[in-house]
Design a protein around this motif. Structure first.
Motif, PDB file in Angstrom:
ATOM      1  N   PHE A  37       0.623  -0.942  -0.008  1.00 35.71           N
ATOM      2  CA  PHE A  37      -0.186   0.091  -0.258  1.00 35.71           C
ATOM      3  C   PHE A  37       1.147   0.678   0.531  1.00 35.71           C
ATOM      4  CE2 PHE A  37      -4.298  -1.596   0.695  1.00 35.71           C
ATOM      5  CZ  PHE A  37      -3.667  -3.219   1.140  1.00 35.71           C
ATOM      6  N   ARG A  38       0.607   2.432  -0.520  1.00 35.12           N
ATOM      7  CA  ARG A  38       1.206   3.618   0.208  1.00 35.12           C
ATOM      8  C   ARG A  38       0.088   4.533   0.371  1.00 35.12           C
ATOM      9  NH1 ARG A  38       1.961   4.956  -6.852  1.00 35.12           N
ATOM     10  NH2 ARG A  38      -0.436   5.507  -7.506  1.00 35.12           N
ATOM     11  N   GLN A  39       0.733   5.936   0.972  1.00 39.65           N
ATOM     12  CA  GLN A  39       0.177   6.599   1.387  1.00 39.65           C
ATOM     13  C   GLN A  39       0.954   8.350   0.798  1.00 39.65           C
ATOM     14  OE1 GLN A  39      -0.563   6.750   5.340  1.00 39.65           O
ATOM     15  NE2 GLN A  39      -2.259   7.509   5.518  1.00 39.65           N
ATOM     16  N   ALA A  40      -0.056   9.323   0.464  1.00 41.01           N
ATOM     17  CA  ALA A  40       1.031  10.106  -0.345  1.00 41.01           C
ATOM     18  C   ALA A  40       0.506  11.069   0.712  1.00 41.01           C
ATOM     19  CB  ALA A  40       0.552  10.540  -1.615  1.00 41.01           C
ATOM     20  N   PRO A  41       1.348  12.331   1.332  1.00 40.18           N
ATOM     21  CA  PRO A  41       0.926  13.449   1.743  1.00 40.18           C
ATOM     22  C   PRO A  41      -0.926  13.654   1.684  1.00 40.18           C
ATOM     23  CG  PRO A  41       3.094  14.062   1.471  1.00 40.18           C
ATOM     24  CD  PRO A  41       2.908  12.690   0.667  1.00 40.18           C
ATOM     25  N   GLY A  42      -1.308  13.668   2.929  1.00 35.22           N
ATOM     26  CA  GLY A  42      -2.850  14.592   2.725  1.00 35.22           C
ATOM     27  C   GLY A  42      -3.881  13.333   1.668  1.00 35.22           C
ATOM     28  N   LYS A  43      -3.028  12.485   1.841  1.00 37.16           N
ATOM     29  CA  LYS A  43      -4.166  11.222   1.301  1.00 37.16           C
ATOM     30  C   LYS A  43      -4.402   9.900   2.065  1.00 37.16           C
ATOM     31  CE  LYS A  43      -3.042  13.010  -3.780  1.00 37.16           C
ATOM     32  NZ  LYS A  43      -2.522  12.106  -5.358  1.00 37.16           N
ATOM     33  N   GLU A  44      -5.320   9.786   1.187  1.00 38.44           N
ATOM     34  CA  GLU A  44      -5.576   8.302   2.476  1.00 38.44           C
ATOM     35  C   GLU A  44      -4.910   6.819   1.834  1.00 38.44           C
ATOM     36  OE1 GLU A  44     -10.623   8.616   3.442  1.00 38.44           O
ATOM     37  OE2 GLU A  44      -9.606   6.719   1.964  1.00 38.44           O
ATOM     38  N   ARG A  45      -4.352   5.934   2.728  1.00 32.94           N
ATOM     39  CA  ARG A  45      -3.622   4.794   2.323  1.00 32.94           C
ATOM     40  C   ARG A  45      -4.285   3.923   0.715  1.00 32.94           C
ATOM     41  NH1 ARG A  45      -0.803   1.073   6.419  1.00 32.94           N
ATOM     42  NH2 ARG A  45      -0.182   3.450   7.270  1.00 32.94           N
ATOM     43  N   GLU A  46      -4.039   4.287   0.294  1.00 31.94           N
ATOM     44  CA  GLU A  46      -4.063   3.322  -0.906  1.00 31.94           C
ATOM     45  C   GLU A  46      -3.518   1.697  -1.565  1.00 31.94           C
ATOM     46  OE1 GLU A  46      -3.915   5.525  -4.402  1.00 31.94           O
ATOM     47  OE2 GLU A  46      -2.233   5.387  -4.587  1.00 31.94           O
ATOM     48  N   PHE A  47      -4.341   0.861  -2.248  1.00 33.57           N
ATOM     49  CA  PHE A  47      -3.275  -0.871  -2.254  1.00 33.57           C
ATOM     50  C   PHE A  47      -3.330  -0.021  -3.650  1.00 33.57           C
ATOM     51  CE2 PHE A  47      -4.021  -4.808  -2.959  1.00 33.57           C
ATOM     52  CZ  PHE A  47      -3.957  -4.838  -4.398  1.00 33.57           C
ATOM     53  N   VAL A  48      -2.037  -0.917  -3.817  1.00 35.43           N
ATOM     54  CA  VAL A  48      -0.898  -0.700  -5.156  1.00 35.43           C
ATOM     55  C   VAL A  48      -1.063  -2.416  -5.473  1.00 35.43           C
ATOM     56  CG1 VAL A  48       1.330  -0.529  -5.123  1.00 35.43           C
ATOM     57  CG2 VAL A  48       0.992   0.655  -3.634  1.00 35.43           C
ATOM     58  N   ALA A  49      -0.518  -3.330  -4.601  1.00 34.49           N
ATOM     59  CA  ALA A  49       0.107  -5.195  -5.062  1.00 34.49           C
ATOM     60  C   ALA A  49      -0.819  -5.965  -4.269  1.00 34.49           C
ATOM     61  CB  ALA A  49       0.489  -5.035  -5.756  1.00 34.49           C
ATOM     62  N   ALA A  50      -1.205  -7.093  -4.650  1.00 35.02           N
ATOM     63  CA  ALA A  50      -1.372  -7.950  -3.317  1.00 35.02           C
ATOM     64  C   ALA A  50      -0.736  -8.914  -3.765  1.00 35.02           C
ATOM     65  CB  ALA A  50      -2.199  -8.108  -2.648  1.00 35.02           C
TER      66      ALA A  50
END
Length: 124
Positions: A37-50
């Motif tokens: 997962f990844r989280q950019a400043p000011g944004k929600e954590r988002e799925f990348v891959a599994a």
């Protein structure tokens, strides 16, 4: 308990590549799922891959399909995220996560263990 340690983050120019690693230790399960997962400043954590550890089935976010590849090394208990053709919008803290039952989910709430995160910065 499962411990996850990420490594491999850093600063790269747009169009470049990075490979993230996630080393798992402690109690592990043959049927578990490793996700990124990844989280950019000011944004929600988002799925990348599994990836499903047992048979290597994968799932990707649309935003990274064709650019990122998730893989695992069973012998080393380590997962990888190869990131190519990086864009400035890929800049974020990247987290490795583990789910102990075999569901390739993009829902962060369904993951049981998390690493501390590693910063990826892509300059334009």
């Amino acid at each position: 308990q499962v411990q996850l340690v990420e490594s491999g983050g850093g600063l790269v120019q747009a169009g470049g590549s990075l490979r993230l690693s996630c080393a798992a230790s402690g109690r592990t399960f043959s049927s578990y799922v490793m996700g990124w997962f990844r989280q950019a400043p000011g944004k929600e954590r988002e799925f990348v891959a599994a990836i499903l550890w047992s048979d290597g089935r994968t799932r990707y976010a649309d935003s990274v399909k064709g650019r990122f590849t998730i893989s695992r090394d069973n012998a080393k208990n380590t997962g990888y995220l190869q990131m190519n053709s990086l864009k400035p919008e890929d800049t974020a803290v990247y987290y490795c996560a583990c789910r102990i039952t075999p569901l390739l989910t993009a829902n962060a709430l369904r993951y049981d263990y998390w690493g501390q995160g590693t910063q990826v910065t892509v300059s334009s």
